[in-house]
Design a protein around this motif. Structure first.
Motif, PDB file in Angstrom:
ATOM      1  N   ALA A 140       0.819  -1.211   0.000  1.00 41.21           N
ATOM      2  CA  ALA A 140       0.000   0.000   0.000  1.00 41.21           C
ATOM      3  C   ALA A 140       0.852   1.261   0.000  1.00 41.21           C
ATOM      4  O   ALA A 140       0.480   2.279  -0.589  1.00 41.21           O
ATOM      5  CB  ALA A 140      -0.934   0.003   1.206  1.00 41.21           C
ATOM      6  N   CYS A 141       2.016   1.191   0.634  1.00 42.57           N
ATOM      7  CA  CYS A 141       2.892   2.356   0.701  1.00 42.57           C
ATOM      8  C   CYS A 141       3.297   2.821  -0.688  1.00 42.57           C
ATOM      9  O   CYS A 141       3.426   4.020  -0.942  1.00 42.57           O
ATOM     10  CB  CYS A 141       4.136   2.026   1.525  1.00 42.57           C
ATOM     11  SG  CYS A 141       5.403   3.301   1.504  1.00 42.57           S
ATOM     12  N   PHE A 142       3.488   1.872  -1.616  1.00 45.11           N
ATOM     13  CA  PHE A 142       3.953   2.211  -2.958  1.00 45.11           C
ATOM     14  C   PHE A 142       2.806   2.423  -3.936  1.00 45.11           C
ATOM     15  O   PHE A 142       3.020   2.527  -5.136  1.00 45.11           O
ATOM     16  CB  PHE A 142       4.906   1.128  -3.477  1.00 45.11           C
ATOM     17  CG  PHE A 142       6.275   1.214  -2.872  1.00 45.11           C
ATOM     18  CD1 PHE A 142       7.260   1.979  -3.458  1.00 45.11           C
ATOM     19  CD2 PHE A 142       6.563   0.566  -1.688  1.00 45.11           C
ATOM     20  CE1 PHE A 142       8.519   2.086  -2.886  1.00 45.11           C
ATOM     21  CE2 PHE A 142       7.807   0.662  -1.103  1.00 45.11           C
ATOM     22  CZ  PHE A 142       8.793   1.423  -1.699  1.00 45.11           C
ATOM     23  N   GLY A 143       1.586   2.492  -3.437  1.00 49.76           N
ATOM     24  CA  GLY A 143       0.450   2.791  -4.288  1.00 49.76           C
ATOM     25  C   GLY A 143       0.160   4.276  -4.300  1.00 49.76           C
ATOM     26  O   GLY A 143       0.949   5.093  -3.827  1.00 49.76           O
ATOM     27  N   ASP A 144      -0.997   4.638  -4.818  1.00 45.44           N
ATOM     28  CA  ASP A 144      -1.403   6.044  -4.815  1.00 45.44           C
ATOM     29  C   ASP A 144      -2.779   6.210  -4.180  1.00 45.44           C
ATOM     30  O   ASP A 144      -3.414   7.247  -4.305  1.00 45.44           O
ATOM     31  CB  ASP A 144      -1.399   6.631  -6.230  1.00 45.44           C
ATOM     32  CG  ASP A 144      -2.210   5.802  -7.207  1.00 45.44           C
ATOM     33  OD1 ASP A 144      -2.927   4.887  -6.761  1.00 45.44           O
ATOM     34  OD2 ASP A 144      -2.120   6.068  -8.420  1.00 45.44           O
ATOM     35  N   GLY A 145      -3.231   5.154  -3.483  1.00 46.15           N
ATOM     36  CA  GLY A 145      -4.525   5.212  -2.807  1.00 46.15           C
ATOM     37  C   GLY A 145      -4.357   5.319  -1.313  1.00 46.15           C
ATOM     38  O   GLY A 145      -3.347   5.844  -0.808  1.00 46.15           O
ATOM     39  N   GLU A 146      -5.342   4.827  -0.581  1.00 55.10           N
ATOM     40  CA  GLU A 146      -5.308   4.904   0.871  1.00 55.10           C
ATOM     41  C   GLU A 146      -4.106   4.119   1.418  1.00 55.10           C
ATOM     42  O   GLU A 146      -3.826   3.014   0.983  1.00 55.10           O
ATOM     43  CB  GLU A 146      -6.601   4.327   1.456  1.00 55.10           C
ATOM     44  CG  GLU A 146      -6.693   4.426   2.964  1.00 55.10           C
ATOM     45  CD  GLU A 146      -8.012   3.881   3.495  1.00 55.10           C
ATOM     46  OE1 GLU A 146      -8.161   3.804   4.725  1.00 55.10           O
ATOM     47  OE2 GLU A 146      -8.885   3.529   2.663  1.00 55.10           O
ATOM     48  N   GLY A 147      -3.396   4.723   2.343  1.00 58.70           N
ATOM     49  CA  GLY A 147      -2.253   4.065   2.947  1.00 58.70           C
ATOM     50  C   GLY A 147      -0.943   4.291   2.223  1.00 58.70           C
ATOM     51  O   GLY A 147       0.091   3.742   2.631  1.00 58.70           O
ATOM     52  N   HIS A 148      -0.933   5.090   1.147  1.00 60.66           N
ATOM     53  CA  HIS A 148       0.319   5.297   0.424  1.00 60.66           C
ATOM     54  C   HIS A 148       1.230   6.237   1.206  1.00 60.66           C
ATOM     55  O   HIS A 148       0.773   7.090   1.978  1.00 60.66           O
ATOM     56  CB  HIS A 148       0.068   5.857  -0.971  1.00 60.66           C
ATOM     57  CG  HIS A 148      -0.252   7.324  -0.998  1.00 60.66           C
ATOM     58  ND1 HIS A 148      -1.508   7.808  -0.720  1.00 60.66           N
ATOM     59  CD2 HIS A 148       0.530   8.406  -1.252  1.00 60.66           C
ATOM     60  CE1 HIS A 148      -1.507   9.127  -0.812  1.00 60.66           C
ATOM     61  NE2 HIS A 148      -0.287   9.517  -1.119  1.00 60.66           N
ATOM     62  N   CYS A 149       2.538   6.058   1.050  1.00 58.88           N
ATOM     63  CA  CYS A 149       3.516   6.885   1.741  1.00 58.88           C
ATOM     64  C   CYS A 149       3.698   8.218   1.021  1.00 58.88           C
ATOM     65  O   CYS A 149       3.511   8.305  -0.190  1.00 58.88           O
ATOM     66  CB  CYS A 149       4.852   6.154   1.821  1.00 58.88           C
ATOM     67  SG  CYS A 149       4.821   4.670   2.851  1.00 58.88           S
ATOM     68  N   GLN A 150       4.102   9.231   1.773  1.00 56.07           N
ATOM     69  CA  GLN A 150       4.323  10.537   1.178  1.00 56.07           C
ATOM     70  C   GLN A 150       5.448  10.502   0.154  1.00 56.07           C
ATOM     71  O   GLN A 150       5.389  11.179  -0.868  1.00 56.07           O
ATOM     72  CB  GLN A 150       4.660  11.565   2.259  1.00 56.07           C
ATOM     73  CG  GLN A 150       3.545  11.847   3.246  1.00 56.07           C
ATOM     74  CD  GLN A 150       3.959  12.897   4.261  1.00 56.07           C
ATOM     75  OE1 GLN A 150       4.620  13.877   3.934  1.00 56.07           O
ATOM     76  NE2 GLN A 150       3.587  12.680   5.510  1.00 56.07           N
ATOM     77  N   ARG A 151       6.491   9.729   0.461  1.00 54.55           N
ATOM     78  CA  ARG A 151       7.588   9.551  -0.495  1.00 54.55           C
ATOM     79  C   ARG A 151       7.973   8.085  -0.526  1.00 54.55           C
ATOM     80  O   ARG A 151       8.025   7.410   0.504  1.00 54.55           O
ATOM     81  CB  ARG A 151       8.802  10.410  -0.142  1.00 54.55           C
ATOM     82  CG  ARG A 151       8.550  11.886  -0.314  1.00 54.55           C
ATOM     83  CD  ARG A 151       9.798  12.724  -0.140  1.00 54.55           C
ATOM     84  NE  ARG A 151      10.526  12.912  -1.378  1.00 54.55           N
ATOM     85  CZ  ARG A 151      11.336  13.960  -1.594  1.00 54.55           C
ATOM     86  NH1 ARG A 151      11.503  14.865  -0.655  1.00 54.55           N
ATOM     87  NH2 ARG A 151      11.980  14.099  -2.737  1.00 54.55           N
ATOM     88  N   GLN A 152       8.256   7.620  -1.734  1.00 54.89           N
ATOM     89  CA  GLN A 152       8.638   6.232  -1.970  1.00 54.89           C
ATOM     90  C   GLN A 152       9.965   6.267  -2.721  1.00 54.89           C
ATOM     91  O   GLN A 152      10.020   6.722  -3.860  1.00 54.89           O
ATOM     92  CB  GLN A 152       7.560   5.530  -2.802  1.00 54.89           C
ATOM     93  CG  GLN A 152       6.157   5.689  -2.227  1.00 54.89           C
ATOM     94  CD  GLN A 152       5.079   5.691  -3.293  1.00 54.89           C
ATOM     95  OE1 GLN A 152       5.313   5.319  -4.436  1.00 54.89           O
ATOM     96  NE2 GLN A 152       3.877   6.121  -2.916  1.00 54.89           N
ATOM     97  N   ILE A 153      11.027   5.820  -2.064  1.00 54.29           N
ATOM     98  CA  ILE A 153      12.373   5.986  -2.617  1.00 54.29           C
ATOM     99  C   ILE A 153      13.019   4.613  -2.804  1.00 54.29           C
ATOM    100  O   ILE A 153      13.086   3.812  -1.870  1.00 54.29           O
ATOM    101  CB  ILE A 153      13.246   6.852  -1.697  1.00 54.29           C
ATOM    102  CG1 ILE A 153      12.559   8.207  -1.431  1.00 54.29           C
ATOM    103  CG2 ILE A 153      14.623   7.072  -2.306  1.00 54.29           C
ATOM    104  CD1 ILE A 153      13.268   9.063  -0.394  1.00 54.29           C
TER     105      ILE A 153
END
Length: 298
Positions: A140-153
């Motif tokens: 979910a962190c690397f998605g663009d919906g609910e639960g996504h992280c502000q930055r994905q590196i």
């Protein structure tokens, strides 16, 4: 038609088919090559845009290095009090369970309680190898919906099809290489190798993901103040002298020298090296001495 005429017609048809296939392959290769070049530029542009539009992305950052040092430390509140909490690979709070019985019945990793580990998951740093990309494709962190992280590196981007596809399918993912270039940060691999040379010890093959992350995110344009959690820091600590791992059975990569990296952090913070005045390393063995916020210098 005569047999000779039929042969000529069939020969021309076969020649046309071969030419058409060759043309299709050529076009596909050209498109693939073009996609590779465009993809790299596009991914680098993501970091450039973020740096340009965010003079300071986070006022304070808590870097939560995965290790076995959190249990019973009651550091969850201190971790979550940061503007941005930085986690690694699949070590987000939503990727593990604190219930050992349910953990035995599933593939979920165990993790400390929220009281010790915190619950926020704002910036995720992921190793750029294809296995990790497969593991986190649907995180979910690397998605663009609910639960996504502000930055994905992602620690690096290469020209492989798997790497380009991951970045194409995750439009918010950035490359750490791009941030290093845009922020004009010295090469972290060169930093740790140079430190090894100065300490008269063998040079490691590469810097670890944590070492790279700390050296990049401590830039004031990313984190105004950076707190590092998860390291055994006392000089007489057995774990500090032999690296760290979140799993006691995990084999630590021989390409990295975690002990050397720990010594680097200690000297950089203690001696306030240039660019390290905004970094504090939490003393995990005695985290609540002093200010009581859970943060203390080495």
């Amino acid at each position: 038609a005569s047999r000779a005429t039929r042969c000529v017609v069939l020969g021309l048809a076969a020649l046309f088919a071969v030419s058409a296939c060759t043309a299709v392959v050529t076009i596909e290769r050209a498109q693939s090559s073009g996609l590779s070049q465009i993809s790299v530029k596009e991914v680098y542009a993501r970091s450039e845009t973020s740096v340009r539009h965010n003079p300071v992305f986070c006022g304070t950052c808590a870097v939560v290095i995965p290790s076995d040092t959190y249990g019973g430390g009651s550091l969850g509140g201190a971790i979550d009090s940061a503007d941005c909490v930085v986690r690694f690979n699949g070590h987000g709070p939503g990727n593990c369970t604190t219930d050992s019985s349910s953990n035995e019945k599933s593939n979920a990793k165990s993790c400390p309680s929220p009281e010790d580990y915190g619950t926020k998951d704002d910036i995720r740093v992921m190793n750029g190898n294809p296995e990790m990309m497969d593991n986190l494709d649907f995180d979910a962190c690397f998605g663009d919906g609910e639960g996504h992280c502000q930055r994905q590196i992602v620690t690096w981007m290469d020209d492989t099809e798997r790497s380009r596809r991951f970045f194409a399918e995750h439009p918010n993912a950035e490359s750490m290489d791009a941030l290093i270039e845009k922020l004009e940060i010295p090469d972290p691999h060169g930093l740790i190798r140079g430190f090894a040379w100065n300490q008269s010890v063998p040079r490691p093959g590469y810097a670890s993901s944590a070492f790279i992350t700390i050296n990049v995110l401590k830039d004031p344009r990313i984190c105004g103040q950076l707190y590092v959690f998860g390291l055994n820091t006392l000089d007489d600590s057995e774990p500090a002298n032999h690296g760290y791992a979140d799993d006691p059975h995990k084999i630590i990569s021989p390409a990295h020298d975690y002990v050397l990296e720990h010594d680097f952090y200690k000297k950089a913070v203690d001696e306030v090296w240039p660019g390290w005045d905004n970094v504090e390393v939490v003393v995990m063995e005695q985290p609540h001495l002093g200010a009581g916020s859970g943060a203390g210098r080495v």
